[in-house]
Design an enzyme around this catalytic site. Structure first.
Site, PDB file in Angstrom:
ATOM      1  N   SER A 296     -13.478  -4.467   2.574  1.00  0.00           N
ATOM      2  CA  SER A 296     -12.467  -5.020   1.671  1.00  0.00           C
ATOM      3  C   SER A 296     -12.100  -6.456   1.996  1.00  0.00           C
ATOM      4  O   SER A 296     -11.130  -6.989   1.448  1.00  0.00           O
ATOM      5  CB  SER A 296     -11.206  -4.145   1.713  1.00  0.00           C
ATOM      6  OG  SER A 296     -11.477  -2.858   1.221  1.00  0.00           O
TER       7      SER A 296
ATOM      8  N   GLY B 256     -14.989  -3.441  -1.508  1.00  0.00           N
ATOM      9  CA  GLY B 256     -13.636  -2.908  -1.487  1.00  0.00           C
ATOM     10  C   GLY B 256     -12.760  -3.401  -2.608  1.00  0.00           C
ATOM     11  O   GLY B 256     -11.549  -3.151  -2.598  1.00  0.00           O
TER      12      GLY B 256
ATOM     13  N   LYS C  99     -17.030   0.709   3.729  1.00  0.00           N
ATOM     14  CA  LYS C  99     -16.253   0.081   2.668  1.00  0.00           C
ATOM     15  C   LYS C  99     -15.701  -1.204   3.253  1.00  0.00           C
ATOM     16  O   LYS C  99     -14.918  -1.180   4.200  1.00  0.00           O
ATOM     17  CB  LYS C  99     -15.101   0.967   2.193  1.00  0.00           C
ATOM     18  CG  LYS C  99     -14.228   0.255   1.153  1.00  0.00           C
ATOM     19  CD  LYS C  99     -12.885   0.938   0.938  1.00  0.00           C
ATOM     20  CE  LYS C  99     -12.002   0.094   0.022  1.00  0.00           C
ATOM     21  NZ  LYS C  99     -10.630   0.638  -0.132  1.00  0.00           N
TER      22      LYS C  99
ATOM     23  N   SER D 231      -5.841   2.914   1.405  1.00  0.00           N
ATOM     24  CA  SER D 231      -4.665   2.032   1.429  1.00  0.00           C
ATOM     25  C   SER D 231      -3.797   2.229   0.191  1.00  0.00           C
ATOM     26  O   SER D 231      -2.566   2.231   0.269  1.00  0.00           O
ATOM     27  CB  SER D 231      -5.115   0.568   1.527  1.00  0.00           C
ATOM     28  OG  SER D 231      -5.835   0.338   2.728  1.00  0.00           O
ATOM     29  N   ASN D 232      -4.428   2.422  -0.981  1.00  0.00           N
ATOM     30  CA  ASN D 232      -3.664   2.645  -2.202  1.00  0.00           C
ATOM     31  C   ASN D 232      -2.947   3.984  -2.196  1.00  0.00           C
ATOM     32  O   ASN D 232      -2.006   4.189  -2.963  1.00  0.00           O
ATOM     33  CB  ASN D 232      -4.572   2.559  -3.432  1.00  0.00           C
ATOM     34  CG  ASN D 232      -4.879   1.125  -3.808  1.00  0.00           C
ATOM     35  OD1 ASN D 232      -4.004   0.368  -4.194  1.00  0.00           O
ATOM     36  ND2 ASN D 232      -6.133   0.731  -3.656  1.00  0.00           N
TER      37      ASN D 232
END
Length: 310
Positions: free
Chosen positions: A211, A235, A209, A77-78
């Site tokens: 989040s 996450g 993962k 996402s980053n």
């Protein structure tokens, strides 16, 4: 550079190969990989003309490489992968592999958006196949494992059965290990616990993962998958200590881009049972972690990374 014509050729070849082998499996032969540790989800730098700045990407990775991370995540996402072309996504993985030491794991986000994926004949839908093709291509350019986000555009159709079918197809045909990725803040869809438990039994799915920030859910998943060779990553650094206490094995933490030494120190304190010191450090990391995730999060994270890492 993987220019669009090259990606088009690769994609066509993969499509022909996968369509002929839908019932087969990739050549991973059930191997597992240990994903325990801390990973920064690397941001995607852009030039003033909105082109991916591959030179800056490599520079950032070299600087982040001074910290004792287990590896790096690109195209999470980053990494703003929804804004990138297929060729840009693959070029980023290729450049990252060149910049990252061979002893560091490179996990690449390979998820592609998916339509309703269950049908009477359980055929792979076009977008599920696109995820498989991206996964195979990322393996070819150097990824050690892939992280596959939940398909979410038609979230009303994303039942546990549909998600199990989707991930099973991807894992069957992926030549490298698969990490499940649940990030409901971005997708509006949580990967159900029952689906995670079922998928944990797949020999090519190595972990999750998570989040969501729900440590009760993380503890339940760890408990229900304890008999499988399956690992859970937090996450966010905001609930890293709590996740370790409940059996998680590491984290993919945006804060690690900015405070890598401190996040790795928190990992060491948890692993060595120094819980009082770990608690104190976790308390100190809550506010900077919140700052990373507040407001214009990607811009703030990139600016903070630039200041700290440089």
């Amino acid at each position: 550079m993987l220019v669009p014509r090259v990606w088009s050729s690769v994609r066509q070849g993969l499509s022909r190969g996968l369509s002929r082998n839908m019932g087969g499996r990739a050549s991973w032969e059930g191997r597992k990989v240990d994903i325990a540790g801390i990973y920064p989800p690397v941001t995607t730098p852009f030039t003033a003309t909105a082109e991916v700045d591959y030179g800056k990407l490599e520079e950032n990775l070299h600087k982040l490489g001074t910290f004792p991370f287990k590896g790096f995540v690109v195209q999470g996402s980053n990494g703003e992968f929804p804004f990138l072309t297929s060729s840009e996504r693959l070029e980023m993985v290729s450049r990252a592999r060149q910049a990252v030491p061979k002893d560091k794991l490179l996990i690449a986000g390979s998820g592609c958006e998916c339509e309703a994926i269950m049908s009477r004949t359980l055929e792979m839908a076009q977008a599920t196949q696109a995820t498989v093709e991206m996964t195979v291509s990322m393996a070819q350019v150097g990824a050690d494992a892939v992280m596959v986000v939940t398909p979410c555009y038609y979230r009303g159709r994303m039942s546990s059965a549909a998600l199990i079918h989707h991930y099973t197809k991807v894992a069957d045909l992926s030549p490298i290990p698969v990490v499940l990725y649940s990030v409901p803040a971005n997708t509006g869809l949580d990967l159900p616990v029952d689906a995670v438990v079922t998928l944990s039994q797949h020999p090519n799915i190595v972990g999750l993962k998570d989040s969501a920030g729900d440590v009760t859910r993380i503890g339940l998943i760890v408990h229900k998958t304890r008999k499988q060779d399956f690992q859970v990553l937090a996450g966010s650094a905001g609930f890293l200590l709590a996740s370790y206490a409940l059996g998680a094995v590491g984290g993919v933490c945006a804060l690690a881009n900015v405070l890598g030494a401190q996040v790795c120190q928190l990992e060491r304190l948890c692993l060595t049972g120094q819980w009082e010191d770990a608690q104190k450090l976790q308390h100190r990391l809550i506010e900077p972690n919140t700052a990373v995730w507040s407001g214009a999060q990607k811009y703030a994270l990139k600016q903070a990374s630039w200041v700290i890492v440089t």
